[in-house]
Design an enzyme around this catalytic site. Sequence first.
Site, PDB file in Angstrom:
ATOM      1  N   GLN A 108       0.839  -1.196   0.000  1.00  0.00           N
ATOM      2  CA  GLN A 108       0.000   0.000   0.000  1.00  0.00           C
ATOM      3  C   GLN A 108       0.878   1.251   0.000  1.00  0.00           C
ATOM      4  O   GLN A 108       0.374   2.361  -0.084  1.00  0.00           O
ATOM      5  CB  GLN A 108      -0.883   0.013   1.251  1.00  0.00           C
ATOM      6  CG  GLN A 108      -1.836  -1.159   1.332  1.00  0.00           C
ATOM      7  CD  GLN A 108      -2.499  -1.261   2.697  1.00  0.00           C
ATOM      8  OE1 GLN A 108      -2.503  -2.324   3.297  1.00  0.00           O
ATOM      9  NE2 GLN A 108      -3.065  -0.170   3.199  1.00  0.00           N
ATOM     10  N   ASN A 109       2.180   1.053   0.136  1.00  0.00           N
ATOM     11  CA  ASN A 109       3.085   2.198   0.281  1.00  0.00           C
ATOM     12  C   ASN A 109       3.476   2.771  -1.079  1.00  0.00           C
ATOM     13  O   ASN A 109       3.637   2.044  -2.041  1.00  0.00           O
ATOM     14  CB  ASN A 109       4.340   1.777   1.044  1.00  0.00           C
ATOM     15  CG  ASN A 109       4.003   1.292   2.445  1.00  0.00           C
ATOM     16  OD1 ASN A 109       2.941   1.634   2.980  1.00  0.00           O
ATOM     17  ND2 ASN A 109       4.872   0.497   3.032  1.00  0.00           N
ATOM     18  N   ASP A 111       6.220   4.790  -1.202  1.00  0.00           N
ATOM     19  CA  ASP A 111       7.517   5.402  -0.889  1.00  0.00           C
ATOM     20  C   ASP A 111       8.701   4.793  -1.645  1.00  0.00           C
ATOM     21  O   ASP A 111       9.827   5.261  -1.506  1.00  0.00           O
ATOM     22  CB  ASP A 111       7.769   5.352   0.629  1.00  0.00           C
ATOM     23  CG  ASP A 111       7.663   3.942   1.198  1.00  0.00           C
ATOM     24  OD1 ASP A 111       7.992   2.970   0.487  1.00  0.00           O
ATOM     25  OD2 ASP A 111       7.244   3.805   2.375  1.00  0.00           O
ATOM     26  N   HIS A 126      -1.660   1.205  -4.252  1.00  0.00           N
ATOM     27  CA  HIS A 126      -2.065   2.597  -4.097  1.00  0.00           C
ATOM     28  C   HIS A 126      -1.241   3.516  -5.005  1.00  0.00           C
ATOM     29  O   HIS A 126      -1.215   4.721  -4.805  1.00  0.00           O
ATOM     30  CB  HIS A 126      -1.973   3.042  -2.633  1.00  0.00           C
ATOM     31  CG  HIS A 126      -3.020   2.390  -1.772  1.00  0.00           C
ATOM     32  ND1 HIS A 126      -3.024   2.457  -0.398  1.00  0.00           N
ATOM     33  CD2 HIS A 126      -4.116   1.648  -2.087  1.00  0.00           C
ATOM     34  CE1 HIS A 126      -4.059   1.786   0.090  1.00  0.00           C
ATOM     35  NE2 HIS A 126      -4.733   1.277  -0.921  1.00  0.00           N
ATOM     36  N   CYS A 134      -2.618  11.824 -17.165  1.00  0.00           N
ATOM     37  CA  CYS A 134      -3.469  12.973 -17.447  1.00  0.00           C
ATOM     38  C   CYS A 134      -4.623  13.041 -16.447  1.00  0.00           C
ATOM     39  O   CYS A 134      -5.303  12.041 -16.204  1.00  0.00           O
ATOM     40  CB  CYS A 134      -4.021  12.873 -18.873  1.00  0.00           C
ATOM     41  SG  CYS A 134      -5.099  14.255 -19.294  1.00  0.00           S
ATOM     42  N   CYS A 167      -0.076  17.660 -19.455  1.00  0.00           N
ATOM     43  CA  CYS A 167      -0.224  16.448 -20.256  1.00  0.00           C
ATOM     44  C   CYS A 167       0.357  16.677 -21.655  1.00  0.00           C
ATOM     45  O   CYS A 167      -0.024  17.630 -22.331  1.00  0.00           O
ATOM     46  CB  CYS A 167      -1.694  16.074 -20.343  1.00  0.00           C
ATOM     47  SG  CYS A 167      -2.023  14.740 -21.498  1.00  0.00           S
ATOM     48  N   CYS A 170      -2.850  16.561 -24.299  1.00  0.00           N
ATOM     49  CA  CYS A 170      -3.946  17.535 -24.358  1.00  0.00           C
ATOM     50  C   CYS A 170      -3.618  18.860 -23.683  1.00  0.00           C
ATOM     51  O   CYS A 170      -4.384  19.812 -23.785  1.00  0.00           O
ATOM     52  CB  CYS A 170      -5.219  16.932 -23.768  1.00  0.00           C
ATOM     53  SG  CYS A 170      -5.201  16.810 -21.965  1.00  0.00           S
ATOM     54  N   GLY A 209       2.185  -4.581   9.024  1.00  0.00           N
ATOM     55  CA  GLY A 209       2.052  -3.147   9.269  1.00  0.00           C
ATOM     56  C   GLY A 209       0.987  -2.437   8.465  1.00  0.00           C
ATOM     57  O   GLY A 209       1.117  -1.253   8.174  1.00  0.00           O
TER      58      GLY A 209
HETATM   59 ZN   LIG Z   1      -4.396  14.726 -21.423  1.00  0.00          ZN
END
Ligand SMILES: [Zn+2]
Length: 271
Positions: A108-109, A111, A126, A134, A167, A170, A209
């Site tokens: 889930q880290n 880092d 995550h 974008c 981006c 776009c 943890g």
């Molecule tokens: Zn874009």
Amino acid sequence: MKELKNILQEVQTKKSRNYITFLTGAGISSASGIPTYRGSDGIWIKGTKYYKPESFGTFEHFSKNADEVWQYTFFRKKMFSEAKPNDSHYLLKGIEDCIPDKFNLITQNIDNLHQRAGSKKVYEIHGNLREMRCSEECSKDVYEMPNIPLKNIDEDLTYDEKKLLFCPKCGEDTRPNILWFDEFYNERNFKLDTTLKIAKNSGLLIILGSSGATNLPNALVQQTIKYGGYVIDVNLEDNNFTENFISKKNFFKFRGDIKEFLELFKNLMKG
Ligand SMILES: [Zn+2]
């Protein structure tokens, strides 16, 4: 708790569903000096503004304050880059080297410390702070974040630096490729289906943890148990996982230090 040695022997002799999977959360990085996101009182931006993580870490907040979120992102990257992987990260790398085909690491880290310790099979559910995409989702492309100088808490991005965060397709803002509180897991960026499949095929899932505050980690535990695997919750205290799964016969808890558990585990694997 059923003897860890017996569980390990049983899993290692299984012909199928014999993956050994680790699920890590903020608790494994606290020994590296990285504060836990949820455990803290809140987030201070430039010493003046104060937010709760649940409101700061949202797409809604980003959509109104993109510059501020990017500034904070490069501050966090700095904090992560100054931290070093700790013994537990290296122990996991050592375990992966012993059983490369059966080993999986779901984290889930964001880092990057597992990768810096040398772990290879890492699933970042995550997201991470190496990539951006974008904010308007004009394509599915994911880009490396530009290599701009990392920031102190009170240091703004320059105009030229901000231009590198548009981006390329776009021209709208990009955003860090992480999962915010008001967003949902998916396969493309967060390996939802892949990790559920890993959990299904895990004879043993070990939580290190993580307190189980979000839904995918809980679904992973449920999936492993449903298909007959064991789950061991290694944490200092009881948490959401304990509450949700303690009644299941294949769920065990180890209350103590992560490093201590991993040293024990690695020795049992050798024996
Ligand atoms: Zn874009």
